[in-house]
Design a protein around this motif. Structure first.
Motif, short mmCIF file in Angstrom:
data_model
loop_
_atom_site.label_atom_id
_atom_site.label_comp_id
_atom_site.label_asym_id
_atom_site.label_seq_id
_atom_site.Cartn_x
_atom_site.Cartn_y
_atom_site.Cartn_z
N HIS A 67 -24.25 29.86 51.38
CA HIS A 67 -24.51 31.64 52.17
C HIS A 67 -25.41 31.57 51.02
CE1 HIS A 67 -22.00 30.35 54.92
NE2 HIS A 67 -21.04 29.80 53.56
N GLU A 97 -28.67 33.33 57.20
CA GLU A 97 -27.84 33.86 56.22
C GLU A 97 -26.96 32.47 55.68
OE1 GLU A 97 -25.38 37.37 57.08
OE2 GLU A 97 -24.94 35.99 58.75
N SER A 98 -26.86 31.36 55.88
CA SER A 98 -26.38 30.57 56.48
C SER A 98 -27.18 28.79 56.84
CB SER A 98 -25.09 30.36 56.95
OG SER A 98 -24.30 28.89 57.14
N PRO A 105 -30.94 36.68 52.73
CA PRO A 105 -30.66 36.73 54.00
C PRO A 105 -32.31 37.19 54.48
CG PRO A 105 -28.25 37.20 53.59
CD PRO A 105 -29.17 37.39 52.42
N THR A 154 -30.98 25.53 59.07
CA THR A 154 -30.07 26.46 59.78
C THR A 154 -29.80 27.07 61.21
OG1 THR A 154 -29.92 29.13 59.55
CG2 THR A 154 -32.27 28.20 60.09
N ARG A 177 -28.92 24.20 46.54
CA ARG A 177 -27.47 24.96 45.62
C ARG A 177 -28.16 26.24 44.44
NH1 ARG A 177 -22.69 25.23 46.99
NH2 ARG A 177 -22.26 22.99 46.41
N GLN A 227 -22.79 23.22 52.87
CA GLN A 227 -23.19 24.49 53.39
C GLN A 227 -23.18 25.47 52.24
OE1 GLN A 227 -20.12 26.71 55.94
NE2 GLN A 227 -21.99 27.63 57.32
N ASP A 255 -26.89 35.39 49.42
CA ASP A 255 -26.69 36.63 49.25
C ASP A 255 -27.36 37.29 49.16
OD1 ASP A 255 -25.22 37.95 47.05
OD2 ASP A 255 -25.00 37.12 45.56
#
Length: 188
Positions: free
Chosen positions: A179, A159-160, A73, A18, A65, A177, A181
């Protein structure tokens, strides 16, 4: 960017990181360039340290994924400048968010992403590496002084996340990448 001491500079190594947002990221990139002239940094926290894959990169990306959807996050607070005494790596410790990173590492280090790492996972931000003992102590002191001068918050939201590949010695590229949820899946 990532340590060469434990074979982590190997071509075709993969990692999950990150990146730190500015102004924190810019400050730490500038600090790393001051400590290690010629370094081309991109400040980050590593979740899955560099590793070979037991499957194709696409299969590994799909595994990330799927598994990362279990996480929301969270905040990461940077702590103090410290030194890994076994490897003479100068780093910035992680305070708040440390347990989240440990949990994420444990959940993701499986299946096509699994790797028996040479050191126990210890969330941190590398500031300088590949040093002699004397040089590491000198740079640790300089890094502490510079870090104490940083006038902004020492916290950022994780968060990413980015799956990266080492294409040449210390030349890393972003492959995918992810993100987080705010309402993670409820698989557990």
């Amino acid at each position: 960017m990532l340590s060469a001491r434990s074979g982590q500079d190997q071509v075709n190594a993969f990692a999950l990181v990150t990146y730190l947002p500015d102004p924190l990221g810019k400050f730490l990139d500038d600090l790393r360039r001051e400590l290690v002239p010629g370094c081309v940094p991109h400040a980050h926290v590593t979740i899955l340290p560099p590793r070979p894959l037991s499957a194709t990169p696409q299969v590994a990306i799909e595994a990330v994924r799927s598994l990362i959807s279990d996480f929301a996050p969270f905040e990461i607070e940077l702590g103090q400048v410290e030194l890994f005494s076994k490897t003479d790596v100068v780093y910035l410790s992680i305070g708040r968010g440390h347990k989240d990173l440990l949990h994420m590492h444990q959940a993701l280090n499986m299946g096509p992403l699994h790797y028996d790492e040479p050191y126990p996972y210890h969330p941190h931000i590398t500031l300088a590496q590949d040093l002699t003992r004397e040089h590491s102590i000198e740079l640790e002191s300089l890094a502490r002084r510079r870090w104490s001068e940083f006038p902004h918050a020492h916290v950022f939201k994780a968060e990413s996340f980015v799956f990266v590949q080492n294409r040449a010695r210390n030349y890393w590229i972003d492959l995918a990448q992810f993100h987080l949820d705010t309402a993670p899946s409820i698989r557990r």
